[in-house]
Design a protein around this motif. Structure first.
Motif, PDB file in Angstrom:
ATOM      1  N   ALA A   1      -4.493  -1.630  -6.908  1.00 27.27           N
ATOM      2  CA  ALA A   1      -3.501  -1.264  -7.926  1.00 27.27           C
ATOM      3  C   ALA A   1      -3.511  -2.293  -9.052  1.00 27.27           C
ATOM      4  CB  ALA A   1      -2.112  -1.185  -7.305  1.00 27.27           C
ATOM      5  N   ASP A   2      -3.297  -1.833 -10.268  1.00 28.08           N
ATOM      6  CA  ASP A   2      -3.137  -2.726 -11.414  1.00 28.08           C
ATOM      7  C   ASP A   2      -1.667  -3.081 -11.544  1.00 28.08           C
ATOM      8  OD1 ASP A   2      -5.593  -3.355 -12.839  1.00 28.08           O
ATOM      9  OD2 ASP A   2      -5.797  -1.197 -13.136  1.00 28.08           O
ATOM     10  N   LEU A   3      -1.349  -4.356 -11.342  1.00 29.66           N
ATOM     11  CA  LEU A   3       0.022  -4.834 -11.474  1.00 29.66           C
ATOM     12  C   LEU A   3       0.083  -5.910 -12.549  1.00 29.66           C
ATOM     13  CD1 LEU A   3       0.937  -5.177  -7.681  1.00 29.66           C
ATOM     14  CD2 LEU A   3       1.611  -3.333  -9.240  1.00 29.66           C
ATOM     15  N   PRO A   4       1.214  -6.064 -13.207  1.00 25.99           N
ATOM     16  CA  PRO A   4       1.345  -7.146 -14.195  1.00 25.99           C
ATOM     17  C   PRO A   4       1.118  -8.505 -13.533  1.00 25.99           C
ATOM     18  CG  PRO A   4       3.156  -5.587 -14.390  1.00 25.99           C
ATOM     19  CD  PRO A   4       2.430  -5.228 -13.133  1.00 25.99           C
ATOM     20  N   VAL A   5       0.539  -9.431 -14.275  1.00 31.05           N
ATOM     21  CA  VAL A   5       0.167 -10.727 -13.700  1.00 31.05           C
ATOM     22  C   VAL A   5       1.045 -11.840 -14.259  1.00 31.05           C
ATOM     23  CG1 VAL A   5      -2.198  -9.974 -13.320  1.00 31.05           C
ATOM     24  CG2 VAL A   5      -1.609 -11.169 -15.452  1.00 31.05           C
ATOM     25  N   ASP A   6       1.052 -12.957 -13.541  1.00 25.21           N
ATOM     26  CA  ASP A   6       1.797 -14.133 -13.984  1.00 25.21           C
ATOM     27  C   ASP A   6       0.902 -15.047 -14.808  1.00 25.21           C
ATOM     28  OD1 ASP A   6       4.402 -13.793 -12.656  1.00 25.21           O
ATOM     29  OD2 ASP A   6       3.226 -13.898 -10.807  1.00 25.21           O
ATOM     30  N   ALA A   7       1.524 -15.958 -15.524  1.00 23.72           N
ATOM     31  CA  ALA A   7       0.767 -16.917 -16.325  1.00 23.72           C
ATOM     32  C   ALA A   7       0.083 -17.926 -15.402  1.00 23.72           C
ATOM     33  CB  ALA A   7       1.694 -17.640 -17.288  1.00 23.72           C
TER      34      ALA A   7
ATOM     35  N   ALA B   1       0.834  -1.208   0.000  1.00 28.54           N
ATOM     36  CA  ALA B   1       0.000   0.000   0.000  1.00 28.54           C
ATOM     37  C   ALA B   1       0.861   1.247   0.000  1.00 28.54           C
ATOM     38  CB  ALA B   1      -0.925  -0.020   1.218  1.00 28.54           C
ATOM     39  N   ALA B   2       1.947   1.222   0.758  1.00 29.99           N
ATOM     40  CA  ALA B   2       2.833   2.384   0.817  1.00 29.99           C
ATOM     41  C   ALA B   2       3.494   2.641  -0.537  1.00 29.99           C
ATOM     42  CB  ALA B   2       3.892   2.171   1.895  1.00 29.99           C
ATOM     43  N   ARG B   3       3.842   1.579  -1.261  1.00 26.73           N
ATOM     44  CA  ARG B   3       4.533   1.738  -2.548  1.00 26.73           C
ATOM     45  C   ARG B   3       3.581   2.095  -3.687  1.00 26.73           C
ATOM     46  NH1 ARG B   3       9.755   0.169  -3.107  1.00 26.73           N
ATOM     47  NH2 ARG B   3      10.774  -0.729  -1.268  1.00 26.73           N
ATOM     48  N   THR B   4       2.339   1.584  -3.629  1.00 26.21           N
ATOM     49  CA  THR B   4       1.401   1.828  -4.728  1.00 26.21           C
ATOM     50  C   THR B   4       0.468   2.995  -4.475  1.00 26.21           C
ATOM     51  OG1 THR B   4      -0.248   0.306  -3.827  1.00 26.21           O
ATOM     52  CG2 THR B   4       1.425  -0.623  -5.315  1.00 26.21           C
ATOM     53  N   GLY B   5       0.272   3.345  -3.197  1.00 22.33           N
ATOM     54  CA  GLY B   5      -0.692   4.389  -2.861  1.00 22.33           C
ATOM     55  C   GLY B   5      -2.128   3.932  -3.030  1.00 22.33           C
ATOM     56  N   GLN B   6      -2.338   2.603  -3.120  1.00 21.43           N
ATOM     57  CA  GLN B   6      -3.675   2.048  -3.318  1.00 21.43           C
ATOM     58  C   GLN B   6      -4.072   1.178  -2.125  1.00 21.43           C
ATOM     59  OE1 GLN B   6      -5.643   2.735  -5.875  1.00 21.43           O
ATOM     60  NE2 GLN B   6      -4.166   3.891  -7.099  1.00 21.43           N
ATOM     61  N   ASP B   7      -5.391   1.066  -1.899  1.00 16.81           N
ATOM     62  CA  ASP B   7      -5.893   0.260  -0.795  1.00 16.81           C
ATOM     63  C   ASP B   7      -5.600  -1.228  -0.996  1.00 16.81           C
ATOM     64  OD1 ASP B   7      -6.885   2.460   0.502  1.00 16.81           O
ATOM     65  OD2 ASP B   7      -8.936   2.235  -0.259  1.00 16.81           O
TER      66      ASP B   7
END
Length: 372
Positions: free
Chosen positions: A175-181, A121-127
Motif C-alpha cells: 500500500a502507498d501510505l504517506p511518509v514521515d520526514a 493488511a485487513a485495513r488496506t487490502g494490500q499484501d
C-alpha cells in the motif's frame, strides 16, 4: 483517510508495546545499497558470507520484494537501567551485551509484527511482509528514512529519544501510505564511539570493519580468533556495548519497560569459572530463549576462555586446565591461550611438554607451539 490510518497503526503499535512507529517509502531510490556493496567489496564483512550471497537482494527493499511501497518501521526500547561499562572492570565475571541479557528479541518482536501486519493488511487490502533482522533487508537505513534516528559514526542507529538502545522491526506493505520526514545526522564533532573501541574497528567515521569488531568476533566468527584481538576482548564474552554505551545521546534514554527484555538472573556479571564448566545440556538450559544460544556451546566457551586468559587470576588455572580435555578443539585451543596468559613461562612450557604431542587436532597443537 490515509492520515487517520497512520494514526490507527501508531495506536495499535503502541498497544502492542512498541515505543516508536514511523513510515518511509520502500520504493524510492537510496544510496544504502552502494555503501553495502563497498563494505562487502573491501572484505569488511569478514566470515559473514551470507552478506555477499544476498547482496543483490539487500541492495534495496524492492530488490527483495518488488511490490513493496511503504515501510512501517517499529522501534522497541531495550535501554538498561544503569551504565553497563563499569562491569568491564570485574575480570572474574563475563560481560554479556545488554541486548542479549533477556529473551531473544527476534521472537518477541516478530509475533507482535505479525499481529500488526495482519491489521494493516485487513485495513488496506494490500499484501504485507514482516522483518526483524532475519532477512536481507537493511533496517537501519529504512529507520533513518522514516525518521526514527540516524546511523551514527559507529554505524548503529541512534535516536534522540532512546539513545542507542532501540530494536528495529519492519513491515513492508504494497500500500502507498504517506511518509514521515527522514532524520538527519546529529553526531557533530563527537568521536566518543570511535575513540573507545578497544580494537579500533572504525577505519573512519560512519565506517565499520567487522573483522575487528568484538561483537562480530564473539558472535559471528567461527574459529580461533586472530591473537591480536584476544587480549582486547577483556571480559566480553558475547557482544560489545562500548560504542553504544559511551554515546552522549544516551542521557535522554530511559530503561526499557519490556519485562521479557530485562536481564535474567545470572547474566549480569556471570562467573567465568561457572560458565567455563557448562556442558551442552547446561548451556542450552541457561540460554534457553536467549540469542546467546544460537552461537553454540563451543564458540561461547572459546569466548569465556579468552576472558579467563585476561582475568589475571591464577585461581582460574584449574578451570582452564579442565578445558584441555574438552571434546571440542575450539575450546581446547582457547584453553591453551588462557593458560599461556595465566601461567609463568616455565610452567606453561612444562605443561606444553606434557600435552602438546598428545593433542589430536593440528590447529590446537599449533596453539601450543606458537605460544611458547
Amino acid at each position: 483517510m490515509a492520515t487517520d490510518l497512520r494514526q490507527t497503526i501508531r495506536d495499535s503499535a503502541a498497544a502492542l508495546g512498541f515505543d516508536a512507529c514511523r513510515f518511509a517509502s520502500a520504493a524510492e531510490p537510496w544510496s544504502a545499497g552502494g555503501r553495502l556493496a563497498q563494505f562487502v567489496a573491501t572484505g569488511r564483512h569478514g566470515e559473514m558470507a551470507w552478506m555477499e550471497t544476498t547482496l543483490a537482494r539487500r541492495s534495496h527493499p524492492t530488490a527483495m520484494w518488488a511490490e513493496a511501497r511503504t515501510a512501517i518501521v517499529l522501534g522497541l526500547n531495550y535501554g538498561p537501567d544503569h551504565d553497563p561499562l563499569p562491569e568491564l572492570d570485574d575480570r572474574s565475571a563475563g560481560y554479556v551485551s545488554v541486548y542479549a541479557r533477556g529473551d531473544d528479541y527476534h521472537d518477541l518482536i516478530k509475533g507482535r509484527l505479525k499481529t500488526l501486519a495482519g491489521q494493516i493488511a485487513a485495513r488496506t487490502g494490500q499484501d504485507v511482509k514482516v522483518f526483524v533482522d532475519t532477512a536481507p533487508l537493511m533496517e537501519k537505513p529504512l529507520a533513518q528514512r522514516a525518521g526514527l534516528g540516524w546511523q551514527g559514526k559507529h554505524t548503529n542507529l541512534l535516536s534522540r529519544e532512546h539513545g542507542n538502545w532501540l530494536f528495529l522491526g519492519v513491515i513492508l506493505s504494497a500500500a502507498d501510505l504517506p511518509v514521515d520526514a527522514p532524520e538527519t545526522e546529529h553526531c557533530g564533532t563527537c568521536t566518543a564511539c570511535l575513540d573507545i573501541c578497544p580494537t579500533r574497528a572504525f577505519p573512519a567515521p560512519f565506517q565499520l570493519d567487522a573483522r575487528r569488531c568484538l561483537s562480530y568476533l564473539t558472535i559471528e566468527f567461527p574459529g580461533p580468533w586472530p591473537v591480536e584481538f584476544r587480549a582486547a576482548t577483556g571480559n566480553r564474552i558475547y557482544g560489545c556495548d562500548d560504542c553504544l554505551a559511551v554515546c552522549p545521546w544516551n542521557k535522554f534514554a530511559v530503561a526499557s519497560h519490556e519485562v521479557k527484555l530485562q536481564a535474567r538472573d545470572g547474566l549480569t556479571g556471570p562467573s567465568l569459572a561457572a560458565l567455563a564448566d557448562l556442558d551442552d545440556p547446561a548451556f542450552r538450559s541457561l540460554f534457553s530463549k536467549s540469542p546467546v544460544k544460537r552461537i553454540g556451546r563451543a564458540r561461547f566457551l572459546r569466548n569465556v576462555l579468552y576472558a579467563i586468559g585476561n582475568s589475571a587470576d591464577p585461581g582460574l588455572v584449574p578451570t582452564a586446565e579442565r578445558q584441555l580435555d574438552d571434546p571440542e578443539a575450539l575450546v581446547r585451543g582457547a584453553a591453551v591461550w588462557a593458560l599461556s596468559r595465566l601461567l609463568s613461562v616455565q610452567d606453561f612450557a612444562r605443561l606444553a611438554a606434557c600435552r602438546q604431542a598428545a593433542e589430536p587436532d593440528a590447529a590446537v597443537r599449533a596453539e601450543w607451539a606458537g605460544l611458547q
